[in-house]
Design a protein around this motif. Sequence first.
Motif, PDB file in Angstrom:
ATOM      1  N   ILE A  17      16.738  39.460  -0.422  1.00 31.82           N
ATOM      2  CA  ILE A  17      15.885  38.418   0.160  1.00 31.82           C
ATOM      3  C   ILE A  17      16.550  37.803   1.382  1.00 31.82           C
ATOM      4  O   ILE A  17      15.899  37.581   2.416  1.00 31.82           O
ATOM      5  N   VAL A  18      17.844  37.528   1.287  1.00 34.80           N
ATOM      6  CA  VAL A  18      18.575  36.964   2.421  1.00 34.80           C
ATOM      7  C   VAL A  18      18.569  37.934   3.598  1.00 34.80           C
ATOM      8  O   VAL A  18      18.301  37.551   4.744  1.00 34.80           O
ATOM      9  N   ARG A  19      18.829  39.189   3.331  1.00 36.14           N
ATOM     10  CA  ARG A  19      18.886  40.181   4.408  1.00 36.14           C
ATOM     11  C   ARG A  19      17.523  40.410   5.055  1.00 36.14           C
ATOM     12  O   ARG A  19      17.448  40.873   6.195  1.00 36.14           O
ATOM     13  N   ALA A  20      16.437  40.072   4.346  1.00 35.40           N
ATOM     14  CA  ALA A  20      15.086  40.244   4.889  1.00 35.40           C
ATOM     15  C   ALA A  20      14.609  39.023   5.675  1.00 35.40           C
ATOM     16  O   ALA A  20      13.466  39.016   6.143  1.00 35.40           O
ATOM     17  N   ALA A  21      15.470  38.019   5.838  1.00 39.28           N
ATOM     18  CA  ALA A  21      15.126  36.806   6.588  1.00 39.28           C
ATOM     19  C   ALA A  21      15.888  36.820   7.917  1.00 39.28           C
ATOM     20  O   ALA A  21      17.064  36.440   7.964  1.00 39.28           O
ATOM     21  N   PRO A  22      15.260  37.267   9.022  1.00 38.29           N
ATOM     22  CA  PRO A  22      15.980  37.439  10.294  1.00 38.29           C
ATOM     23  C   PRO A  22      16.682  36.176  10.788  1.00 38.29           C
ATOM     24  O   PRO A  22      17.815  36.252  11.268  1.00 38.29           O
ATOM     25  N   SER A  23      16.041  35.032  10.681  1.00 36.94           N
ATOM     26  CA  SER A  23      16.664  33.817  11.209  1.00 36.94           C
ATOM     27  C   SER A  23      17.895  33.430  10.400  1.00 36.94           C
ATOM     28  O   SER A  23      18.915  32.989  10.954  1.00 36.94           O
ATOM     29  N   LEU A  24      17.834  33.581   9.079  1.00 35.77           N
ATOM     30  CA  LEU A  24      18.994  33.283   8.247  1.00 35.77           C
ATOM     31  C   LEU A  24      20.128  34.251   8.542  1.00 35.77           C
ATOM     32  O   LEU A  24      21.294  33.848   8.643  1.00 35.77           O
ATOM     33  N   MET A  25      19.814  35.523   8.699  1.00 37.47           N
ATOM     34  CA  MET A  25      20.854  36.494   9.030  1.00 37.47           C
ATOM     35  C   MET A  25      21.471  36.198  10.388  1.00 37.47           C
ATOM     36  O   MET A  25      22.673  36.393  10.592  1.00 37.47           O
ATOM     37  N   ARG A  26      20.670  35.710  11.322  1.00 35.93           N
ATOM     38  CA  ARG A  26      21.204  35.333  12.636  1.00 35.93           C
ATOM     39  C   ARG A  26      22.210  34.208  12.482  1.00 35.93           C
ATOM     40  O   ARG A  26      23.283  34.211  13.103  1.00 35.93           O
ATOM     41  N   VAL A  27      21.873  33.218  11.657  1.00 37.69           N
ATOM     42  CA  VAL A  27      22.804  32.108  11.413  1.00 37.69           C
ATOM     43  C   VAL A  27      24.083  32.621  10.763  1.00 37.69           C
ATOM     44  O   VAL A  27      25.198  32.288  11.200  1.00 37.69           O
ATOM     45  N   LEU A  28      23.951  33.440   9.736  1.00 29.86           N
ATOM     46  CA  LEU A  28      25.135  33.933   9.032  1.00 29.86           C
ATOM     47  C   LEU A  28      26.025  34.772   9.936  1.00 29.86           C
ATOM     48  O   LEU A  28      27.258  34.638   9.910  1.00 29.86           O
ATOM     49  N   THR A  29      25.425  35.625  10.745  1.00 33.12           N
ATOM     50  CA  THR A  29      26.204  36.476  11.646  1.00 33.12           C
ATOM     51  C   THR A  29      26.920  35.658  12.711  1.00 33.12           C
ATOM     52  O   THR A  29      28.098  35.895  13.016  1.00 33.12           O
ATOM     53  N   THR A  30      26.228  34.677  13.245  1.00 35.66           N
ATOM     54  CA  THR A  30      26.817  33.838  14.288  1.00 35.66           C
ATOM     55  C   THR A  30      27.952  32.983  13.738  1.00 35.66           C
ATOM     56  O   THR A  30      29.031  32.885  14.341  1.00 35.66           O
ATOM     57  N   ASP A  35      34.583  31.927  12.645  1.00 37.19           N
ATOM     58  CA  ASP A  35      35.787  31.925  11.806  1.00 37.19           C
ATOM     59  C   ASP A  35      36.131  30.531  11.285  1.00 37.19           C
ATOM     60  O   ASP A  35      37.288  30.111  11.322  1.00 37.19           O
ATOM     61  N   LEU A  36      35.133  29.811  10.767  1.00 32.50           N
ATOM     62  CA  LEU A  36      35.384  28.492  10.176  1.00 32.50           C
ATOM     63  C   LEU A  36      36.046  28.663   8.808  1.00 32.50           C
ATOM     64  O   LEU A  36      35.805  29.653   8.114  1.00 32.50           O
ATOM     65  N   PRO A  37      36.865  27.711   8.389  1.00 30.86           N
ATOM     66  CA  PRO A  37      37.521  27.834   7.087  1.00 30.86           C
ATOM     67  C   PRO A  37      36.557  27.573   5.926  1.00 30.86           C
ATOM     68  O   PRO A  37      35.810  26.593   5.932  1.00 30.86           O
ATOM     69  N   ASP A  38      36.570  28.471   4.946  1.00 30.79           N
ATOM     70  CA  ASP A  38      35.842  28.296   3.687  1.00 30.79           C
ATOM     71  C   ASP A  38      34.398  27.834   3.919  1.00 30.79           C
ATOM     72  O   ASP A  38      33.953  26.819   3.392  1.00 30.79           O
ATOM     73  N   TRP A  39      33.648  28.596   4.684  1.00 36.43           N
ATOM     74  CA  TRP A  39      32.296  28.163   5.039  1.00 36.43           C
ATOM     75  C   TRP A  39      31.227  28.787   4.146  1.00 36.43           C
ATOM     76  O   TRP A  39      31.398  29.870   3.602  1.00 36.43           O
ATOM     77  N   LEU A  40      30.120  28.069   4.009  1.00 39.39           N
ATOM     78  CA  LEU A  40      28.942  28.539   3.294  1.00 39.39           C
ATOM     79  C   LEU A  40      27.699  27.966   3.959  1.00 39.39           C
ATOM     80  O   LEU A  40      27.711  26.805   4.389  1.00 39.39           O
ATOM     81  N   VAL A  41      26.637  28.742   4.021  1.00 36.29           N
ATOM     82  CA  VAL A  41      25.311  28.219   4.321  1.00 36.29           C
ATOM     83  C   VAL A  41      24.671  27.947   2.967  1.00 36.29           C
ATOM     84  O   VAL A  41      24.617  28.830   2.109  1.00 36.29           O
ATOM     85  N   MET A  42      24.218  26.710   2.766  1.00 41.48           N
ATOM     86  CA  MET A  42      23.848  26.263   1.431  1.00 41.48           C
ATOM     87  C   MET A  42      22.428  25.692   1.388  1.00 41.48           C
ATOM     88  O   MET A  42      21.795  25.452   2.410  1.00 41.48           O
ATOM     89  N   SER A  43      22.010  25.463   0.168  1.00 39.74           N
ATOM     90  CA  SER A  43      20.810  24.688  -0.137  1.00 39.74           C
ATOM     91  C   SER A  43      19.519  25.345   0.353  1.00 39.74           C
ATOM     92  O   SER A  43      19.329  26.545   0.178  1.00 39.74           O
ATOM     93  N   GLY A  44      18.635  24.567   0.979  1.00 37.57           N
ATOM     94  CA  GLY A  44      17.289  25.033   1.292  1.00 37.57           C
ATOM     95  C   GLY A  44      17.226  26.291   2.123  1.00 37.57           C
ATOM     96  O   GLY A  44      16.317  27.113   1.943  1.00 37.57           O
TER      97      GLY A  44
END
Length: 200
Positions: A17-30, A35-44
Amino acid sequence: MRTQGGETELAARLTEIVRAAPSLMRVLTTVRSLDLPDWLVMSGAVYQRVLNHLTGRAPDYGIKDYDLGYFDPSDVSYEAEDAVIRRVAAAFDEPLKSAVEVRNQARVHLWFEAHFGEPYTALSCTAEALERFASPMSAVGVRLERGDRLHIEASFGLADLFALRVRPNPWRLSRHFERATASALRRWPELRIEDREAQR
């Protein structure tokens, strides 16, 4: 993600599901490139994609922002966090530039109670923040690792999310549960709500 039983299958479904969401994948790739320490995209930004998938809605339906947490205890000043906020913003064009909301999880305890009226002890890592969320359904975060492996953090597992079940956090009752639940129910009326009494 530590998995047991059906959680391995649910983690695989979440990854799809995550990989099928282009905008979310753009955020994750960027964000990975920063190279932020211990990062996560969370919640909604994550769990609402699952709700959309399960209820037949578009991937970005209801998505207001992208909560990006990182953990840097070496400098918990507002100025240091603001520098990271600016650095992240500079990596995006609109509309994502305005939608990615960055917080150093190592300093949340410094302002949370004054802002939300609830005590909040210091965290030891970004994933620990998920344990404080109002509902297990929303307590999920992802990170794109080198090699494009998707790392998943879900403190309570993924069963509630895929069952469209909203219940209070059994570890930390929040006065904001009802308000957050009402907001989600307006957008996803298919959700099944369990109130506090059902937890006792």
